[in-house]
Design a protein around this motif. Structure first.
Motif, short mmCIF file in Angstrom:
data_model
loop_
_atom_site.label_atom_id
_atom_site.label_comp_id
_atom_site.label_asym_id
_atom_site.label_seq_id
_atom_site.Cartn_x
_atom_site.Cartn_y
_atom_site.Cartn_z
N UNK A 170 74.19 -8.78 -65.79
CA UNK A 170 74.31 -8.98 -64.34
C UNK A 170 74.74 -7.71 -63.63
N UNK A 171 75.59 -6.92 -64.30
CA UNK A 171 76.09 -5.68 -63.70
C UNK A 171 74.96 -4.71 -63.40
N UNK A 172 73.89 -4.74 -64.22
CA UNK A 172 72.77 -3.84 -64.01
C UNK A 172 71.61 -4.51 -63.27
N UNK A 173 71.87 -5.68 -62.73
CA UNK A 173 70.84 -6.39 -61.96
C UNK A 173 71.21 -6.37 -60.49
N UNK A 174 70.29 -6.82 -59.66
CA UNK A 174 70.55 -6.88 -58.21
C UNK A 174 71.56 -7.95 -57.85
N UNK A 175 71.74 -8.95 -58.74
CA UNK A 175 72.68 -10.03 -58.44
C UNK A 175 74.12 -9.55 -58.49
#
Length: 326
Positions: free
Chosen positions: A113-118
């Motif tokens: 999640x840290x490397x995603x847009x979310x």
């Protein structure tokens, strides 16, 4: 003979397991080999947590469901998918694997999640873990149904209330474990629901104009971001005093109040600029502060935070500062 054969025939596919009581013994069979009650309960808890994230704040129910949601369910459905058979591992091993795998899975989901847009937010974590639990539940159910019924995992809860058949040492141990378990759960519920629990503190920090903690101004003019974070258990009124003082004195001698820190502030040596700030508990207030001065020498720009509106004679609650040279 026909009646005897009828009594011991195996349960049919449509029958539901029943609670059997013999004296003070109770057996509660769960037909996991035919109906995925465990997976249904796991997804029901998962759905309840997602609802609680948006509807309940600082509720004991939310905290307790959240602990199960994070520490047990991801590992449990993963274990159920990997080991659908009752023969490979027993329930003690399943419990240990559920806890261990959960501790490993949740950080990995957070990393993705840290490397995603979310990003890493409460809502994104809840939805992501809920989707993971649902997907692994489908896989676990499919793999379980591929096995013959007699090989599928099952659970039978056995409760024996007749303690007289046990040795005195075993009886003492059983009672002690029950008392400790009840006390632990009670303390956990109290700690979660008790208002004002946990450490109370306030954070005061400085960032540069780019919102990073580096490359601060060092000359006679510049801009910094003053950050105040409140974790006092309630909304708190502060007084922020910004003073430019000489290297050898360290103290301000006069004080003037301002409505805000906006615009360039011409600083006089020994003068403090005060502004009142209210910060909501659990939140931050970030204010841009720009300064300039004409005096030559080495000076200390002090940021003093007081945990009250009236500051006469009070000691600052928090302080940060910059060394400036002109």
């Amino acid at each position: 003979m026909e009646e005897r054969a009828h009594q011991i025939r195996p349960r049919g596919e449509g029958e539901t397991p029943k609670i059997r009581r013999e004296g003070q013994e109770m057996r509660i069979p769960l037909a996991l080999e035919r109906r995925p009650d465990d997976l249904i309960i796991a997804n029901a808890i998962s759905a309840a947590v997602i609802v609680a994230v948006f509807t309940l704040e600082d509720s004991p129910v939310r905290w307790i469901l959240g602990l199960v949601f994070v520490l047990i369910l991801p590992g449990y459905v993963t274990t159920a998918a990997l080991f659908p058979s009752r023969e490979r591992i027993d329930w003690i091993e399943r419990g240990a694997l559920s806890l261990g795998l959960s501790v490993a899975i949740v950080p990995l989901v957070g990393l993705m999640l840290n490397y995603s847009s979310a990003g890493i937010k409460l809502s994104s974590i809840a939805f992501s873990m809920g989707a993971y639990i649902a997907l692994l539940s489908v896989i676990a159910y499919y793999r379980r149904m591929q096995l013959p019924e007699e090989e599928r995992m099952r659970l039978e809860i056995y409760i024996d209330l007749d303690l007289r058949k046990y040795p005195i040492i075993d009886r003492v141990l059983i009672v002690t474990i029950v008392v400790v378990l009840i006390a632990t759960v009670s303390l956990l519920v109290y700690a979660i629901s008790s208002p004002g629990g946990g450490e109370r503190f306030t954070q005061l920090a400085l960032l540069n104009g780019d919102m990073t903690a580096s490359d601060y101004p060092t000359g006679n003019n510049g801009t910094v971001i003053v950050c105040i974070g409140c974790n006092e258990g309630e909304d708190t009124d502060y007084t922020l005093v910004i003073a430019l003082v000489a290297e050898e004195s360290q103290n301000y001698t006069s004080l003037r109040y301002s409505e805000s820190l906006e615009g360039y502030n011409a600083m006089e040596i020994g003068e403090g600029l005060a502004v009142n700030v209210t910060v909501v508990d659990g939140d931050w207030v970030n204010s841009s502060f720009s300064y300039e001065f004409d005096d030559a020498g080495v000076f200390k720009l002090r940021f003093l935070l007081y945990k009250q509106v009236e500051i006469d004679g009070a000691e600052p609650y928090r302080e940060v500062y910059l060394w400036l040279t002109n």
